[in-house]
Motif scaffolding. Sequence first.
Motif, short mmCIF file in Angstrom:
data_model
loop_
_atom_site.label_atom_id
_atom_site.label_comp_id
_atom_site.label_asym_id
_atom_site.label_seq_id
_atom_site.Cartn_x
_atom_site.Cartn_y
_atom_site.Cartn_z
N CYS A 194 83.08 -76.08 52.17
CA CYS A 194 83.63 -76.91 53.25
C CYS A 194 85.06 -77.33 52.96
O CYS A 194 85.93 -77.30 53.84
N VAL A 237 76.03 -80.64 55.86
CA VAL A 237 75.61 -80.15 54.55
C VAL A 237 75.31 -81.31 53.62
O VAL A 237 74.27 -81.35 52.95
N LEU A 280 80.75 -79.45 59.52
CA LEU A 280 79.90 -78.65 58.63
C LEU A 280 79.67 -79.40 57.32
O LEU A 280 78.54 -79.47 56.81
N ASN A 338 72.12 -83.15 54.58
CA ASN A 338 70.91 -82.41 54.23
C ASN A 338 70.64 -82.48 52.72
O ASN A 338 69.51 -82.72 52.29
N LEU A 339 71.66 -82.29 51.93
CA LEU A 339 71.49 -82.31 50.48
C LEU A 339 71.12 -83.70 49.99
O LEU A 339 70.28 -83.86 49.09
N THR A 392 68.00 -74.03 51.06
CA THR A 392 67.75 -75.27 50.32
C THR A 392 66.65 -76.08 50.98
O THR A 392 65.73 -76.58 50.31
N ILE A 398 72.86 -77.14 61.73
CA ILE A 398 73.73 -76.27 60.94
C ILE A 398 73.76 -74.86 61.52
O ILE A 398 74.80 -74.20 61.55
N THR A 429 74.90 -78.34 45.81
CA THR A 429 75.84 -79.36 46.26
C THR A 429 77.27 -78.92 46.01
O THR A 429 78.14 -79.00 46.89
N VAL A 464 77.36 -70.73 54.68
CA VAL A 464 76.96 -72.09 54.33
C VAL A 464 75.69 -72.48 55.09
O VAL A 464 74.80 -73.14 54.53
N ALA A 465 75.56 -72.06 56.34
CA ALA A 465 74.35 -72.35 57.12
C ALA A 465 73.13 -71.71 56.46
O ALA A 465 72.06 -72.33 56.36
N VAL A 477 72.19 -73.74 53.40
CA VAL A 477 71.50 -74.99 53.74
C VAL A 477 70.06 -74.72 54.15
O VAL A 477 69.12 -75.44 53.77
N SER A 529 78.20 -75.89 48.29
CA SER A 529 78.33 -76.26 49.70
C SER A 529 79.60 -77.07 49.95
O SER A 529 80.36 -76.81 50.89
#
Length: 878
Positions: A515, A764, A760, A767-768, A354, A25, A508, A347-348, A351, A511
Amino acid sequence: MRKFNKNIAKEFTTGFGRFIAIMAIIALGVGFLIGVMQATPDMKNTMDDYYTRMNASDVTIKGTLGLTQEDLAAIENSESVEEVTAVISTDAEITVNAKDIVGRFIGLDLDSGYLNTLTLEEGKLPEKGTNQVVVIRSTNKFEKLQIGTEFTLNTDESTYGDVYKQTTYQVVGIVSSPDYYYLDGRETTSIGTGAIGTVVYGYSEDMYDLQKEGSIFSYLQNPLIGEENRAEILCTDCWVKIAGADEYRRFHDDYKSYVLEKTDDLVSIGETQSGKLNETVGKLRELSDKFGGMLTEDQKKMLENLPDAQWYVLDRASTNISYVSFDLNAEKVENIAGIFPVFFILVAALVALTSMTRMVDEDRMQIGTFKALGYSRGRIMSKYLIYCCLASIIGCVGGILCGFALLPSVFWRAYETMYQLPALSLGFSWIFAVVVFGVALLGTILVTWGACRTSLKEKPSNLMQPKAPKPGKRILLERIGFIWKPLKFKWKATLRNIFRYKKNMILTIVSVMGCTALILTGFGLNDSVNAVTDLQYSKVILYDTMIEYTGDISEADGALREFIGDASQEGERYLPVYKESGRLIIGEGSGASSETVDMYVVENNAGFNSFVSLHERENSAIIETVQDAGNYVVLPENIAIVYGIKAGDTLYYSHSGGSPVEVKVSAVCENYTGSYVYIGKAAYESLFGTMPEYNTVLVKSGISENDTDELAKNILSENGTSGVEVQSVEFTCSSKETMEGLSSTMGLVVAILVISAGALAAIVLYNLTNINIDERRREIATLRVLGYRKWEVAGYIYRESAILTIAGTLLGLLLGMLLHLFIIDRVNSVTMMFGRVISGWSYLWAFLLTIAFAVLVYAFMLIKLNRINMAESLKSNE
């Protein structure tokens, strides 16, 4: 201490997926930031270097009656001029490949150093003393001519008559020029179909004899007018390199302003020199009146049509089609660059926060143990700083390397579908790289510190105990009985779990929302470019043909009269107007900016509005252009929005090299492309004293695009047969075609942005989802113990993810609409104002793409979900 280091090393294997997610990310965010922001400088610098290597001119001077030795000397002696190349440029009809096309013949001295250097692509350069020539390489508008092709030109269809030493030529080479590299560039002419079909280069001495008997220039040598009035024409044009222009980077405003400032000197010289040549023209007309009976019909016709001497000083930045088009396209990427990367970085960071928060929560017992053993907070925190910073460093290095090399190259490839470009020169800025690296690393450190701070404040005894599960609470829907009661248990559990894990829910949704917003904005930009053509040529420009001419349009006959209609149709089918080119000056002193504009003089507002609709965009209110007195003008919105001009502001306008006059903006009209200014007849006369004759006719004919070439050929072929001399015939369909080419290029750029935003979204969501599964391993294993099948367990987990994804996507569509409007306001330029529209299909595609990325990620994560076995239900949260 050694065990602690081993513990750090172990984290890289147990948390490898999380490490890769953070690294990816950050690499994507940094790479996209650098790539998009570096793309435009690389493209502009590449073309600037190309122009420098090709010794490109800054200005072209065209003389309606050519240029004399005295003219050239005056230009060369100007302090504004560094270098001059004299050329002879004529247009003539030729037949090649079984087609009649118009060739632009450019004669110059190919042996000496000259401006606008040609690059040999195939074959060889011409040999002096032969009929050999080279031609420009083919484009979508220029014919593809093979080496060895021979052709004969028609001297009856030539811009200056028969001034040629020979009429048969052989192509021996294919060349490229800094003047012609736009594949859809349409060069206009006053003969044939009105469009140039190829450009031919050769030696002037082999191609031309400007003093050839019967040519337009030979009359200027008539001995009867006296030695002091005779004028020997050496060339028709000259290419000029402005002194000091190399100190500026092309495609930048300071270069354009500097060159425009220096052209004022050349315009003044042109007025002086043209005056001298006009004395010669005056003497010729006296001779015509006095000895008319001794002249042939051709000579009489030639003298009658002999124009006044005048210079046209054309700067490359405003008039060269290839330059203007490339500048416009590169500028759009530059404007977009300031917005998209910011969201990627945000956003990076989200993430990374998180991921590190989850990692710290998993290690609560370890942190408590280390604290009990006497490890300091800094030492404990170093584990997470090393983990996250290493991921950040690797991601930054990869992102920086890819950003400087990959995205600019991708954009360049996209632009090669529209231009014939040299090899891209990739730039690398250590300062930019270090700043981005430092900001990304500092952001990672701050995020990690924030994630660790809360846990490190707790006592070791609390940390060494498993964290209590989040308690279930009643949610709002439970209070709405008619909705809650009919729900099945699995849906009730899903809804309770969503609000039980509020942090996951928020992360969630936020993010996915970001996107989706980026994807929709990308599609929206493409819609906005496409909308320009529809809005400009259906709502603003209502005519389909514009013809520039000299003479009295009422005397037109033949094809021209048949096309525009009879006198009774004036104001309905056609409208004669006066149009001139000038400069609009915004501001004063060193901070002033200027724009080249076409000024239309409006006599009848209602009649003009049926051909060019002058109205305000927001409320569609009709603008009354005609003023009884004063110095009011109507300004197009694409200029007004860039310079922040509004009704009541004061500007300055100059025409024909005259001194600037003060004008006031009476209103701002809707306009998307093209630089126009509208002024009433009374206002024009109060500013400049007299109202010139009409020189342009606007026509609403409904002509088909397939018929335009034939019509232009018919009209231009009849030049001189009536009192009207047509200079050019332009169709709005050609402008539409150019705009569609821009849409195609921007479509490729937007595709890159959408793909990046989709990548992206995928990272995301991965990862979530990974965090969600890890947090609930015991819960999932317990469900397996209770007999839930794998697909039932997947449904239990993914129902929550699906609801949150859909919620985030829907909110992202709203955010994307707002983001689109914000970006549109930033990317507007004088050359084009974007439309403020997003099509329904773009909303649908943005929604479906986000869902598709989510489905792919969830399908991939099934592998991990299915590996959780029932034994894990007996394990602790650790």
